[in-house]
Structures are given as C-alpha cells and as structure tokens.
Write an enzyme that holds these catalytic residues in place. Structure first.
Site, PDB file in Angstrom:
ATOM      1  N   ASP A   1     -53.447  88.003 -21.082  1.00 22.17           N
ATOM      2  CA  ASP A   1     -54.312  87.169 -21.912  1.00 22.17           C
ATOM      3  C   ASP A   1     -55.781  87.455 -21.632  1.00 22.17           C
ATOM      4  O   ASP A   1     -56.141  88.069 -20.616  1.00 22.17           O
ATOM      5  CB  ASP A   1     -54.018  85.683 -21.705  1.00 22.17           C
TER       6      ASP A   1
ATOM      7  N   GLU B   1     -53.227  83.309 -17.673  1.00 26.82           N
ATOM      8  CA  GLU B   1     -53.995  83.331 -16.414  1.00 26.82           C
ATOM      9  C   GLU B   1     -55.380  82.753 -16.587  1.00 26.82           C
ATOM     10  O   GLU B   1     -55.936  82.158 -15.652  1.00 26.82           O
ATOM     11  CB  GLU B   1     -54.080  84.767 -15.887  1.00 26.82           C
TER      12      GLU B   1
END
Length: 350
Positions: free
Chosen positions: A65, A121
């Site tokens: 991400d 994350e």
C-alpha cells in the site's frame, strides 16, 4: 521485465491504503504465471508466496500500500530517477522482492525463500495487514531471518524505534475574550510546557554500537470554539519515539514524566520497537555481502512486529528514506540493481 519495468508496472497500479485489491491480484497473477510450482496464499489483500520444506526459512517482507495520492503523475523517468507514488516507499523494494521470487537460482538455493506482500501498513497499527498474515500462517514465525525491504538508502538499518501516540490536554475556563480575567486560557496555560518541549534536545541512547534518539514531537493541536471565546481546553497530539531497549511500560513511565504539567494524557497507541539482532549469523553474512553502512532505524517498521513473533529481521531496500510520503516521491534507478544483487547473492550462497 527488467527491474525498472517492474517498478513502473507496480507504481502504475494504484494501491492507496484500503484499495490494495487490484495490486494484490496483479501480483498473484504475475507470480503464478511466472512459475506455477510456487504456492501462493492470500488473506485479505496480502499474499504469502513460497513453500516451506526442510531448509532454513528466510522471509522477504514488504507492504504493497501507499499513502494517499497527492497529485502525482503516473510513473515517469526524469534523469536518473523514477518518479511516482510509492516509488521509494516501498514499491522499489517490492519490485526487488518480485524478481528474487522469480529467480530460479533463489528458489533452488539453500533456503526456503518466502515472500510476504501485505496491506495496510500506512494506516493505523491496529489495521496493519502483517498481523493477520502472521496469525493465519503461524509457520512464518519459524523463520530464521527476514528482510523488510523498506527504504533504507541501501543501508542495513537495524532495530527500530517504538512509538507512542497520545493526546495531551490542558484545561482552562471559557470566558469572553474582552474579559479574559474571568476565565483561564487553556492555550496560553500550555505555553511553558510547549516552550520546554521546543527546547528539548533528542536524547541519544547507544545500543549495540548504534545510536538511537528519543524524541517527543507535537504533531497536531486543537482549541477554541469562536474568535471571541477564551478556549477552555487545548488538545495536543504528542508523538513519542523511544529507543528499542525500552519496553512499552518503560516508555509510558517516561511519557508521564514529560507530560506531568498537563491536566490529562490519553494514550491511543503504544507499540514496542525491535531489538538489534546481535550475533545473528544471517545478519552477519548479509552485512559482509552488502558491504554497506550499518545504521539504526530511527523510525518504526514491521521488523518490530516480526520480532514480536520471534523472527529476527533487518531493514534493507533501494528506496530513499527522505522520499517517503513526498508529493514529488522518486527513487534512484541506480539503486535497484545493487539491492537485488546483494539479496540474490545472500539467498543463493550457503
């Protein structure tokens, strides 16, 4: 694809936190097409790629991400750099992971090499995608070593800071701003404490020959209901980064001392750091092969989460720390091959 072409491909598949599904599917499709004998398991928008046999287990770990879009153009090259959202943090590291997992000599080498591509994350710690991966695939905690390919400027960055996020509140009494003596201004009440924090220098702690710095930073502040009302409360968000030799309880005790002047402190999050994996033979060999600076990780990364599960880990990747989360994020193209070459040698030599 070359490493650079893979990085362009990764950057051009948007994967802002919470929207990683298309990239997760694209990675699963590519890795299954490249070598069908590799086992690929998915949970949420995370992938575990590789087999567990009887060889020593080494993990390659990276989040897929990115932070939210800030108007970046699609991946493009200017001079010797590749620009685009996530180029440094951390799709360049993910590109290296993909090529290592596609390398037959790595798969047939002395280790079981397993890739962990995980989501979320960049969001709150409680939603971090590595946690459910480690819970669901408990055999990952048997790993002898892990490399987290976060941006490190090609340095080997050991350990990581712990982090506390808290709201520090100063309380006063509301009044008309024309007659402030009838109340108490919560903002100016906090002035002495803020001034002291402003002057507070980072405190160094030497751990395993590396210097970590303890730092307290106010990152947000909220007060007031109108231009003519003395504010009765002043809330400040305090971000505290503590060295890895302190436990969460130690950190909270130190936080209490620093915030003693406040009327209340509400701790939202306290996450331990990761110890420096001293004496680990895998780290010693990687250090020799990389021939790179060995530095402390003055931040929090998921080496801490891996440490919680008993897996010694190091941060090592081609991205640049200073480029993370920048609107003009980029990565040096010349850093891709050295990162790949170092890790390939590490994973193919016994």
């Amino acid at each position: 694809m070359t490493l650079l072409e893979t990085l362009v491909w990764l950057v051009d598949v948007p994967s802002v936190t919470g929207e990683e599904g298309p990239l997760c599917e694209a990675l699963a499709g590519r890795l299954s097409d490249t070598h069908r004998e590799v086992d690929i398991r998915r949970t949420r928008n995370s992938l575990v790629v590789g087999f567990r046999t009887n060889r020593p287990l080494v993990l390659l770990v990276g989040h897929i991400d990115t932070v939210p879009w800030q108007g970046q153009d699609p991946a493009h090259i200017v001079g010797d750099r590749l620009f685009g959202l996530g180029a440094s943090d951390m799709k360049s590291g993910v590109a290296v992971m993909v090529h290592l997992l596609e390398d037959r000599e790595v798969r047939e080498g002395p280790y079981d090499v397993v890739g962990v591509f995980y989501d979320a994350e960049e969001g709150p710690d409680a939603q971090n995608g590595l946690e459910p991966v480690l819970q669901q695939f408990s055999w990952l905690s048997e790993a002898d070593f892990a490399v987290v390919t976060e941006p490190t400027d090609l340095e080997l960055q050991l350990g990581c800071q712990g982090v506390v996020n808290a709201t520090v509140r100063f309380e006063g009494k509301a009044a008309h701003s024309a007659r402030p003596w009838l109340g108490e201004n919560a903002v100016t009440k906090a002035g002495a404490w803020l001034a002291g924090l402003h002057e507070r220098r980072p405190e160094p702690f030497e751990i395993a020959g590396l210097t970590f710095f303890e730092v307290f930073s106010v990152t947000r502040a909220t007060a007031g209901v109108a231009n003519n009302v003395i504010p009765s409360t002043f809330d400040l968000h305090l971000n505290y980064r503590f060295p890895p030799h302190l436990t969460g309880a130690d950190a909270l005790a130190r936080l209490a001392g620093v915030t003693a002047a406040a009327d209340s402190v509400d701790v939202q999050e306290c996450v331990d750091g990761a110890p420096v994996p001293e004496g680990n033979p895998f780290l010693d060999r990687l250090t020799t092969i990389a021939d790179a600076p060995v530095t402390p990780k003055q931040a929090w990364t998921d080496v801490a989460r891996l440490a919680k599960y008993g897996v010694p880990a190091v941060n090592y990747g081609p991205g640049e720390v200073a480029q993370a989360h920048q609107a003009t994020e980029s990565v040096p193209i010349a850093s891709l091959d050295p990162a790949f070459g170092t890790l390939r040698r590490f994973l193919t030599e016994g």
